[in-house]
Design a protein around this motif. Structure first.
Motif, mmCIF file in Angstrom:
data_model
loop_
_atom_site.group_PDB
_atom_site.id
_atom_site.type_symbol
_atom_site.label_atom_id
_atom_site.label_comp_id
_atom_site.label_asym_id
_atom_site.label_seq_id
_atom_site.Cartn_x
_atom_site.Cartn_y
_atom_site.Cartn_z
ATOM 1 N N VAL A 101 -33.760 70.877 -59.183
ATOM 2 C CA VAL A 101 -35.073 71.295 -58.699
ATOM 3 C C VAL A 101 -35.026 72.785 -58.407
ATOM 4 C CG1 VAL A 101 -36.823 70.981 -56.910
ATOM 5 C CG2 VAL A 101 -35.526 69.007 -57.742
ATOM 6 N N THR A 102 -35.784 73.578 -59.181
ATOM 7 C CA THR A 102 -35.749 75.025 -59.040
ATOM 8 C C THR A 102 -37.075 75.607 -59.517
ATOM 9 O OG1 THR A 102 -34.391 76.994 -59.495
ATOM 10 C CG2 THR A 102 -34.727 75.459 -61.332
ATOM 11 N N ASP A 103 -37.138 76.941 -59.631
ATOM 12 C CA ASP A 103 -38.362 77.560 -60.154
ATOM 13 C C ASP A 103 -38.075 78.278 -61.469
ATOM 14 O OD1 ASP A 103 -37.724 80.468 -59.664
ATOM 15 O OD2 ASP A 103 -37.712 79.802 -57.585
ATOM 16 N N HIS A 104 -39.140 78.615 -62.159
ATOM 17 C CA HIS A 104 -39.010 79.195 -63.504
ATOM 18 C C HIS A 104 -38.260 80.522 -63.459
ATOM 19 C CE1 HIS A 104 -39.966 80.209 -67.639
ATOM 20 N NE2 HIS A 104 -40.468 81.359 -67.228
ATOM 21 N N PHE A 105 -38.534 81.353 -62.452
ATOM 22 C CA PHE A 105 -37.886 82.667 -62.372
ATOM 23 C C PHE A 105 -36.369 82.521 -62.257
ATOM 24 C CE2 PHE A 105 -36.157 86.090 -59.672
ATOM 25 C CZ PHE A 105 -36.389 87.164 -60.510
ATOM 26 N N LEU A 106 -35.903 81.664 -61.348
ATOM 27 C CA LEU A 106 -34.462 81.488 -61.180
ATOM 28 C C LEU A 106 -33.820 80.908 -62.434
ATOM 29 C CD1 LEU A 106 -34.101 80.134 -57.522
ATOM 30 C CD2 LEU A 106 -33.437 82.380 -58.382
ATOM 31 N N GLU A 107 -34.558 80.041 -63.114
ATOM 32 C CA GLU A 107 -34.003 79.428 -64.320
ATOM 33 C C GLU A 107 -33.767 80.458 -65.416
ATOM 34 O OE1 GLU A 107 -34.880 75.700 -67.381
ATOM 35 O OE2 GLU A 107 -36.548 76.717 -66.385
ATOM 36 N N THR A 108 -34.581 81.499 -65.461
ATOM 37 C CA THR A 108 -34.486 82.476 -66.550
ATOM 38 C C THR A 108 -33.558 83.647 -66.240
ATOM 39 O OG1 THR A 108 -36.451 83.644 -65.714
ATOM 40 C CG2 THR A 108 -36.802 81.935 -67.380
ATOM 41 N N LEU A 109 -33.022 83.735 -65.028
ATOM 42 C CA LEU A 109 -32.145 84.854 -64.678
ATOM 43 C C LEU A 109 -30.799 84.733 -65.398
ATOM 44 C CD1 LEU A 109 -32.476 85.462 -60.823
ATOM 45 C CD2 LEU A 109 -33.186 86.979 -62.673
ATOM 46 N N PRO A 110 -30.420 85.731 -66.185
ATOM 47 C CA PRO A 110 -29.087 85.694 -66.804
ATOM 48 C C PRO A 110 -27.998 85.715 -65.733
ATOM 49 C CG PRO A 110 -30.479 87.411 -67.770
ATOM 50 C CD PRO A 110 -31.172 86.937 -66.539
ATOM 51 N N ASN A 111 -27.086 84.800 -65.803
ATOM 52 C CA ASN A 111 -25.997 84.692 -64.842
ATOM 53 C C ASN A 111 -26.477 84.533 -63.400
ATOM 54 O OD1 ASN A 111 -23.158 84.500 -64.521
ATOM 55 N ND2 ASN A 111 -23.107 86.558 -63.659
ATOM 56 N N GLY A 112 -27.704 84.003 -63.246
ATOM 57 C CA GLY A 112 -28.221 83.724 -61.908
ATOM 58 C C GLY A 112 -27.716 82.397 -61.387
ATOM 59 N N ALA A 113 -28.300 81.961 -60.293
ATOM 60 C CA ALA A 113 -27.828 80.746 -59.623
ATOM 61 C C ALA A 113 -27.915 79.524 -60.521
ATOM 62 C CB ALA A 113 -28.632 80.519 -58.346
ATOM 63 N N VAL A 114 -29.027 79.390 -61.251
ATOM 64 C CA VAL A 114 -29.186 78.217 -62.120
ATOM 65 C C VAL A 114 -28.195 78.272 -63.274
ATOM 66 C CG1 VAL A 114 -30.756 76.963 -63.642
ATOM 67 C CG2 VAL A 114 -31.604 77.908 -61.477
ATOM 68 N N ALA A 115 -28.075 79.432 -63.895
ATOM 69 C CA ALA A 115 -27.154 79.576 -65.021
ATOM 70 C C ALA A 115 -25.723 79.241 -64.599
ATOM 71 C CB ALA A 115 -27.221 80.992 -65.579
ATOM 72 N N GLN A 116 -25.307 79.754 -63.450
ATOM 73 C CA GLN A 116 -23.947 79.478 -62.986
ATOM 74 C C GLN A 116 -23.779 78.008 -62.604
ATOM 75 O OE1 GLN A 116 -21.933 82.337 -60.413
ATOM 76 N NE2 GLN A 116 -23.651 83.749 -60.653
ATOM 77 N N ALA A 117 -24.817 77.427 -62.045
ATOM 78 C CA ALA A 117 -24.757 76.012 -61.680
ATOM 79 C C ALA A 117 -24.589 75.138 -62.923
ATOM 80 C CB ALA A 117 -26.014 75.606 -60.923
ATOM 81 N N LEU A 118 -25.327 75.458 -63.974
ATOM 82 C CA LEU A 118 -25.248 74.663 -65.201
ATOM 83 C C LEU A 118 -23.862 74.751 -65.831
ATOM 84 C CD1 LEU A 118 -28.703 75.310 -66.934
ATOM 85 C CD2 LEU A 118 -28.064 73.602 -65.219
ATOM 86 N N VAL A 119 -23.272 75.939 -65.808
ATOM 87 C CA VAL A 119 -21.915 76.093 -66.337
ATOM 88 C C VAL A 119 -20.944 75.215 -65.560
ATOM 89 C CG1 VAL A 119 -19.973 77.703 -66.554
ATOM 90 C CG2 VAL A 119 -22.270 78.408 -67.266
ATOM 91 N N SER A 120 -21.074 75.222 -64.241
ATOM 92 C CA SER A 120 -20.175 74.421 -63.402
ATOM 93 C C SER A 120 -20.360 72.934 -63.662
ATOM 94 C CB SER A 120 -20.419 74.751 -61.929
ATOM 95 O OG SER A 120 -19.514 74.053 -61.098
ATOM 96 N N LEU A 121 -21.598 72.500 -63.795
ATOM 97 C CA LEU A 121 -21.869 71.085 -64.065
ATOM 98 C C LEU A 121 -21.336 70.677 -65.436
ATOM 99 C CD1 LEU A 121 -25.512 70.838 -62.672
ATOM 100 C CD2 LEU A 121 -23.490 69.744 -61.688
ATOM 101 N N GLN A 122 -21.536 71.542 -66.422
ATOM 102 C CA GLN A 122 -21.055 71.240 -67.780
ATOM 103 C C GLN A 122 -19.535 71.118 -67.818
ATOM 104 O OE1 GLN A 122 -22.854 74.505 -69.862
ATOM 105 N NE2 GLN A 122 -24.920 73.634 -69.718
ATOM 106 N N LYS A 123 -18.854 72.002 -67.105
ATOM 107 C CA LYS A 123 -17.398 71.935 -67.052
ATOM 108 C C LYS A 123 -16.910 70.630 -66.439
ATOM 109 C CE LYS A 123 -16.246 76.871 -66.915
ATOM 110 N NZ LYS A 123 -15.678 77.980 -66.092
ATOM 111 N N ALA A 124 -17.685 70.108 -65.490
ATOM 112 C CA ALA A 124 -17.316 68.861 -64.823
ATOM 113 C C ALA A 124 -17.784 67.630 -65.582
ATOM 114 C CB ALA A 124 -17.879 68.851 -63.399
ATOM 115 N N GLY A 125 -18.512 67.848 -66.684
ATOM 116 C CA GLY A 125 -19.005 66.724 -67.462
ATOM 117 C C GLY A 125 -20.167 65.991 -66.830
#
Length: 390
Positions: free
Chosen positions: A39-63
């Motif tokens: 659950v987030t907003d459009h601005f945070l989702e589009t930030l390069p290397n922002g909170a959402v981007a880093q969160a997705l990388v962490s989740l993907q690494k954990a499967g």
């Protein structure tokens, strides 16, 4: 005070410091999350290397699989939480991860509430009204801030009535919170000021609340000192990591404090301003703070004199009352220094709305812990004082 018992609520795990966002995936996996709704907003989702981007990388690494809701808006509405619920059910999700400030966390909490406690959240407004646990919830915080990543409060706006209401329950407390100051370096000055003043109010109100206790007192004192020493710097230079870190420490302490000692008329009235005029919550709180606390001062002048000293004012040789008045002056100065307007006129308030808002404020879940018990006319007068301010 020492003879009174009290409970103390906060998330079971709280990650703090630079780059702790990298631990999100492993913690989600430990909790058994297989497909959370983010659950987030459009601005945070589009930030390069922002909170959402880093969160997705962490989740993907954990499967850990996920689905994203990016429709969070300021002062989250009922339609926002209903949209999250619909996505959750459609995608057969099993948990919620909020990424953002208070609006994201409140949206996620609100969705969790209606997923497990009934679809009409307006019937659940109040204190400890929830019978069932929410889906597993993790909160990743990006502002310093509302403290919502730590607390049992979910604040939602009914768009049909423009009324903000609060659902206060221990079941709303996220299982895990993340506060990474490196995620906050790009927050604009105006948002830094608004959220920082919200944290300040959330340290002041519990200090004078009728429900304060020795643990929350210590948290409030340290939070106020940290904000006094760092908010101005964080507003002036958002890339000052030391100031950002201190502000995160302060907002966490304030969040823990008000989660347990509760708030007061500032928040009860600010909810009315925010709901009626769709204004930023932190700005509403900052605009009202000195006028509510001027009203409250006679309930415990000694407490307000202590606040003046905590804020760094020189009270040597002053009477208790004069020292207490210095606290009010210092509150106004901090707000002015960080660019908060002086009058609620700035957010479009109208005197013809004051009676309705005063009545609703007295019914707000934060009103009961205010140190002075007021009438509808008292609240109208406070709104008027904040309106007439120059």
């Amino acid at each position: 005070m020492s003879e009174r018992s009290f409970d103390f609520l906060m998330p079971s795990v709280n990650f703090f410091g630079p780059n702790v966002i990298q631990k999100l995936g492993e913690r989600a996996k430990m909790l058994g999350m297989q497909k959370p709704v983010i659950v987030t907003d459009h601005f945070l989702e589009t930030l390069p290397n922002g909170a959402v981007a880093q969160a997705l990388v962490s989740l993907q690494k954990a499967g850990v699989d996920y689905v994203i809701y990016n429709g969070v808006e300021a002062n989250p509405k009922i339609h926002n939480i209903q949209a999250v619920k619909a996505l959750y059910l459609k995608e057969q999700a099993d948990s919620i991860i909020t990424i953002g400030g208070g609006s994201a966390h409140d949206t996620g909490k609100g969705a969790g509430i209606i997923l497990t406690n009934g679809d009409d959240i307006t019937q659940l407004a109040g204190i400890e009204t929830l019978n069932n646990p929410l889906p597993p919830l993790i909160a990743v915080n990006t502002t310093a801030g509302t403290g919502s990543e730590l607390t049992r409060h979910a604040v939602i706006t009914n768009e049909a009535t423009h009324l903000k209401f609060v659902v206060v329950s221990w079941r709303n407390i996220p299982l895990v919170s993340f506060n990474d100051p490196t995620l906050m370096l790009e927050v604009p000055a105006s948002l830094t000021a608004a959220t920082g003043m919200d944290a300040f109010v959330q340290a002041v109100e519990p200090y004078v609340s009728i429900d304060h206790n020795p643990i929350t007192d210590a948290q409030c004192i340290e939070a106020i000192k940290l904000i006094e020493s760092s908010l101005r710097e964080a507003v002036a230079n958002g890339h000052n990591l030391d100031a950002r870190t201190k502000m995160v420490e302060a907002e966490m302490l304030a969040g823990m404090a008000f989660n347990n000692a509760n708030l007061g008329y500032v928040h009860a009235m600010a909810h009315q301003l925010g709901g009626q005029y769709d204004a930023p919550h932190g700005v509403c709180c900052a605009l009202l703070l000195p006028y509510v606390e001027q009203y409250n001062l006679i309930a415990d002048p000694t407490r307000f004199a202590e606040l003046a000293e905590i804020m760094g004012e020189n009270t040597t040789g002053l009477s208790t009352r004069d020292a207490a008045e210095l606290a009010i002056k210092a509150m106004k100065q901090l707000a002015e220094d960080v660019g908060i307007p002086r009058s609620i006129k700035a957010i479009g308030s109208k005197p013809e709305d004051f009676a309705m808002m005063a009545e609703n404020a007295l019914q707000d879940g934060n009103a009961f812990s205010n140190p002075r018990k007021g009438t509808k006319q008292d609240i109208i007068n406070i709104f008027q004082a904040a309106y007439d301010a120059k």
